[in-house]
Design an enzyme around this catalytic site. Sequence first.
Site, mmCIF file in Angstrom:
data_model
loop_
_atom_site.group_PDB
_atom_site.id
_atom_site.type_symbol
_atom_site.label_atom_id
_atom_site.label_comp_id
_atom_site.label_asym_id
_atom_site.label_seq_id
_atom_site.Cartn_x
_atom_site.Cartn_y
_atom_site.Cartn_z
ATOM 1 N N TYR A 1 -12.147 -1.440 -3.817
ATOM 2 C CA TYR A 1 -12.681 -1.724 -2.483
ATOM 3 C C TYR A 1 -14.206 -1.566 -2.428
ATOM 4 C CZ TYR A 1 -8.211 -2.249 -0.008
ATOM 5 O OH TYR A 1 -7.006 -2.709 0.466
ATOM 6 N N HIS B 1 -2.038 -5.558 1.300
ATOM 7 C CA HIS B 1 -3.348 -6.144 1.007
ATOM 8 C C HIS B 1 -3.140 -7.557 0.500
ATOM 9 C CE1 HIS B 1 -7.326 -6.789 -0.774
ATOM 10 N NE2 HIS B 1 -6.673 -7.326 -1.783
ATOM 11 N N ASN C 1 -1.954 -0.175 6.952
ATOM 12 C CA ASN C 1 -1.456 -1.491 7.382
ATOM 13 C C ASN C 1 -0.584 -2.163 6.315
ATOM 14 O OD1 ASN C 1 -3.526 -2.045 5.665
ATOM 15 N ND2 ASN C 1 -4.795 -3.137 7.140
ATOM 16 N N LYS D 1 0.831 -1.207 0.000
ATOM 17 C CA LYS D 1 0.000 0.000 0.000
ATOM 18 C C LYS D 1 0.871 1.265 0.000
ATOM 19 C CE LYS D 1 -3.952 -2.271 2.212
ATOM 20 N NZ LYS D 1 -4.958 -2.182 3.320
ATOM 21 N N THR E 1 -5.871 -7.356 10.256
ATOM 22 C CA THR E 1 -6.063 -6.021 9.684
ATOM 23 C C THR E 1 -5.490 -4.936 10.593
ATOM 24 O OG1 THR E 1 -8.124 -6.881 8.742
ATOM 25 C CG2 THR E 1 -7.822 -4.479 8.717
ATOM 26 N N GLU F 1 -9.437 -9.628 -8.326
ATOM 27 C CA GLU F 1 -8.415 -8.630 -8.004
ATOM 28 C C GLU F 1 -7.191 -8.748 -8.923
ATOM 29 O OE1 GLU F 1 -9.533 -7.970 -3.296
ATOM 30 O OE2 GLU F 1 -7.697 -9.041 -3.796
ATOM 31 N N PHE G 1 -15.332 3.468 7.272
ATOM 32 C CA PHE G 1 -13.924 3.740 6.944
ATOM 33 C C PHE G 1 -13.670 3.859 5.443
ATOM 34 C CE2 PHE G 1 -14.114 -0.975 7.516
ATOM 35 C CZ PHE G 1 -13.656 -1.386 6.268
#
Length: 139
Positions: free
Chosen positions: A50, A116, A113, A10, A92, A127, A58
Amino acid sequence: MQQKTLAIIKPDGVKRGLVGEILTRIEKEGFRIVAMKMVRLSRAQAAAFYAVHKEKDFFEGLVEFMSSGPVVAAVLEAQDAITRYRALMGATDPEMAEAGTIRKALATDGRKNVVHGSDSPETAAKEIGFFFNAFELTI
Ligand code: IDP
Ligand code: MG
């Protein structure tokens, strides 16, 4: 069963210079990297990726974060790659993650975090197709 999963480093992981360390952890666990690229997602692309979370509180913060800088997307192949990569990532929220996981070692909070990973064979197929075309997956 040989399986493919989609991994993302990320924007926080890229910005903090953790690409090499994360890829090393992935390779040391026996995953084969069969496709990889660095891209910057637009807000619309991050929201589409997402979409499953669009009703969550969130979601806006997640879209903002995921489009805030470049990410590294990779396809990993291994026996039971999906479950095993989820285990390598950890929970997570890094505070809940087990010792030795990527998120426990490197993540700063439940949003930032660093990684993914796909959560099912159906999600993995979707994905992987989001980031890679057939030509890029011929290895
Ligand atoms: P996962 O990445 O472990 O599969 P998901 O529940 O699918 O976790 O959530 C997707 C991403 O949304 C997380 O990795 C994290 O970046 C963000 N996220 C999840 N829950 C929260 C939260 O409670 N606050 C802020 N961000 C969150
Ligand atoms: Mg998820």
